[in-house]
Design a protein around this motif. Sequence first.
Motif, PDB file in Angstrom:
ATOM      1  N   GLY A 127       8.919   0.547  -2.428  1.00  0.00           N
ATOM      2  CA  GLY A 127       7.625  -0.027  -2.081  1.00  0.00           C
ATOM      3  C   GLY A 127       6.536   0.312  -3.093  1.00  0.00           C
ATOM      4  N   ILE A 128       6.512   1.571  -3.558  1.00  0.00           N
ATOM      5  CA  ILE A 128       5.512   1.967  -4.547  1.00  0.00           C
ATOM      6  C   ILE A 128       5.755   1.263  -5.874  1.00  0.00           C
ATOM      7  N   PRO A 192       8.392  -3.807   2.756  1.00  0.00           N
ATOM      8  CA  PRO A 192       7.193  -4.652   2.755  1.00  0.00           C
ATOM      9  C   PRO A 192       5.935  -3.923   3.212  1.00  0.00           C
ATOM     10  N   GLN A 193       6.053  -2.967   4.118  1.00  0.00           N
ATOM     11  CA  GLN A 193       4.869  -2.240   4.576  1.00  0.00           C
ATOM     12  C   GLN A 193       4.274  -1.391   3.455  1.00  0.00           C
ATOM     13  N   TYR A 194       5.134  -0.626   2.757  1.00  0.00           N
ATOM     14  CA  TYR A 194       4.643   0.174   1.642  1.00  0.00           C
ATOM     15  C   TYR A 194       4.152  -0.726   0.504  1.00  0.00           C
ATOM     16  N   PHE A 195       4.806  -1.848   0.300  1.00  0.00           N
ATOM     17  CA  PHE A 195       4.379  -2.775  -0.735  1.00  0.00           C
ATOM     18  C   PHE A 195       2.961  -3.272  -0.460  1.00  0.00           C
ATOM     19  N   ARG A 196       2.682  -3.645   0.766  1.00  0.00           N
ATOM     20  CA  ARG A 196       1.347  -4.142   1.106  1.00  0.00           C
ATOM     21  C   ARG A 196       0.276  -3.074   0.895  1.00  0.00           C
ATOM     22  N   VAL A 197       0.557  -1.856   1.354  1.00  0.00           N
ATOM     23  CA  VAL A 197      -0.436  -0.784   1.241  1.00  0.00           C
ATOM     24  C   VAL A 197      -0.728  -0.457  -0.220  1.00  0.00           C
TER      25      VAL A 197
END
Length: 328
Positions: A127-128, A192-197
């Motif tokens: 994600g990061i 997707p959650q870490y990607f969005r943040v």
Amino acid sequence: MTVPDLPTPSTATLAVAVPRGRRLRDRMPVLRQLRQSVGLQRGMLVAGLALTALFVLLALLAPLIAPYGWAQQSVDGTAFGTQQPPNATNLLGTTVSGFDVLSRVIWGAQTALFVIAAAILCSIFLGIALGLVSGYFGGWLDRILVVLCDAIYAFPSLLLAIVMSIVISRGQSTLFGGILATALSITVVFVPQYFRVIRAEVVRVRSEPFVEAARVIGVPTGRILVRHVLRNSVRSLPVVVTLNASEALLTLAGLGFLGFGIEATSAAEWGYDLNRSVADVTSGIWWTSVFPGVAIVLVVLGITLVGESLNDLSDPRLRQRRRAKGTS
């Protein structure tokens, strides 16, 4: 009238003398949040940390604490028996398969910890990396990654985890294979959650003056991404990690309950034990379902309390409002 020359103070005199112990405490995330919290918020944070610490210690010390193995059905040549109520040999009774309930609960904590840690580490890494590249460079790559992550995020998380678990495991349910398959299936849900943040933070940080200055003086792009952009884009990650940890445990339990988790002879898993104890409830055999269920509830409650407390403390307005109420 001449002003006498005063001695020039040394650098040590001009420096702010702050005890090293205090600096260390300021850097410790948990201690810093504990000092900021007041009243009910502090009680919630302490309770959550206590439950989470108990879960971690139980998982790490499972080989020392558990009286028997997770698939052990006898001791000294004497079988435990099936669906036995709590007794001197089996303190929490036995399951329909003849396993010790207490041992299964303790070993299940270790399995849950391994899956949660593996899923979160993989999710954070992917994600990061994707959010950093997408938010900093933008363009067609950013649009493709956003659409792809939105498509994945639109699927029900448990259904997506089931599909990925079937694709990855292919019917294999060994200890490490099952943990890896379950962790990777949860990773697909969390990326997707870490990607969005991370992407949202990177888009904000990349236009800051210090990033523009680094570009002007010719700092390499990789150094800008790591030293300037990434370091200022991960402030909200601890909150996301704690909230996702409880969701990972629920997803693991859901996979095990539906029969897509780890087999009983490969590792102990609370969701699988609940699945096997469904028929026991109608017969008045309560111990096979109560203790795994209570374990899931307590761990999820502890991690959720920590996550919600950190979320409240990350909002300066809410923190100041509660501090004012605590001092009044």
